[in-house]
Design an enzyme around this catalytic site. Structure first.
Site, mmCIF file in Angstrom:
data_model
loop_
_atom_site.group_PDB
_atom_site.id
_atom_site.type_symbol
_atom_site.label_atom_id
_atom_site.label_comp_id
_atom_site.label_asym_id
_atom_site.label_seq_id
_atom_site.Cartn_x
_atom_site.Cartn_y
_atom_site.Cartn_z
ATOM 1 C CB CYS A 80 -0.934 -0.016 1.212
ATOM 2 S SG CYS A 80 -1.835 1.516 1.478
ATOM 3 C CB CYS A 83 0.191 2.091 4.031
ATOM 4 S SG CYS A 83 -1.485 1.435 3.860
#
Length: 329
Positions: A80, A83
């Site tokens: 991700c 993230c």
């Protein structure tokens, strides 16, 4: 993806007032039990403020720790990209709060069950657990200033509503040493109004809102500035008012009789209990504009009471106060 739920509405709304009261009582009991058994956390290092958590350690590292410090949860994954932008910001901010927050990082690929239990639909997703209560904070990448505003609200709510003041941080402590040395934590003497406040919580548990109102009033008669009793009284009075209302009938009356002040006040109470804070405020401000004399004063006073329930520092209260001033003058 843009951040959502940055307002912390899940914390300050009244949809779970009773649950919050119960959680606070449980948190206080857990801290007292830890003190009696010498199981307090003691001082922790800054490295201990950011931890990796899995399903096996979730109850110990998150639920139990949340009775002494708000735990922010960062749901993330290696693949991700947002993230990777968000996580370092969260880590830096949590360290800057110096023990008033703990950050638990959960890899969703390795902990699918936790992801499902929290209803995570996309990552990054950030939640908090306070005194055992799970609260959604926001989803998606966000700027540092936005995140800090949310964490400021979280710290304030945790302290004012649940009495959580966080962990003691010792810069010289060894990482992983918190709670491992069996340090004896001195019990905090009971405050002069603890029994009355506990009686109020028990009354709320039993649905005895009148009893809770009286218990909070007993505290305020001796200590008019007691913030916990003020908040509890405002909440208990609201719950007592709506206890016997027929929501369907009350909303029908409000819709059909816009000039009926009492109908608008009753509907605003229901709005607030249901978590629709801005709807409740907007309804009463509109009613202030349409009324005069005693009717206007009754609406204004009820609106001020609802401000107390939500909290003076809530941005929705600040905005509503400005709108009320414009409506009055």
């Amino acid at each position: 993806m843009q951040p959502r739920n940055m307002s912390m509405s899940g914390v300050v709304d009244l949809a779970a007032v009773k649950a919050a009261q119960e959680a606070k009582a449980k948190a206080e009991q857990a801290r007292a039990e830890a003190a009696r058994q010498g199981g307090g956390t003691g001082a922790v290092s800054q490295a201990d403020l950011v931890i990796d958590v899995d399903e096996a350690g979730f109850e110990r590292e998150v639920l139990q720790r949340s009775t002494e410090v708000p735990v922010v949860i960062d749901f993330w994954a290696e693949w991700c990209e947002p993230c990777k932008q968000l996580s370092p910001v969260l880590e830096q901010l949590v360290v800057e709060y110096n023990g008033r927050l703990l950050l638990a990082k959960i890899d969703v690929d390795a902990n699918q069950m936790l992801m499902q239990q929290f209803g995570v639909q996309g990552i990054p997703a950030v939640f908090a657990v306070v005194a055992g209560q799970a609260l959604p904070l926001f989803q998606g990448a966000a700027g540092k200033e936005q995140i800090q505003q949310t964490l400021d609200q979280l710290v304030q709510v945790a302290e004012q509503r649940f009495g959580l003041t966080g962990l003691q941080v010792d810069p010289d402590a060894e990482p992983g040493g918190g709670g491992g040395g069996g340090q004896q934590v001195a019990e905090v003497p009971a405050g002069p109004y603890d029994a009355l406040l506990e009686a109020a919580v028990h009354a709320l548990d039993a649905g005895d809102f009148g009893g809770a109102v009286q218990a909070y009033k007993n505290v305020l008669s001796d200590d008019p500035g007691n913030s916990e009793a003020k908040l509890g009284l405002a909440q208990a009075e609201l719950l007592r008012r709506v206890q016997d209302l027929d929501p369907q009938r009350a909303r029908k009356d409000a819709a059909e009789k816009p000039g009926d002040v009492q109908a608008q006040i009753a509907a605003a109470d229901l709005d607030l209990v249901g978590g629709h804070v801005e709807d409740a405020f907007g309804r009463l401000i509109d009613t202030v504009r349409r009324t005069a004399g005693e009717d206007r004063d009754a609406v204004r006073l009820r609106l001020l009471e609802l401000f107390e329930v939500v909290g003076a520092d809530d941005p929705r209260v600040t905005a509503a106060r400005r709108a009320l001033s414009r409506a009055l003058f």
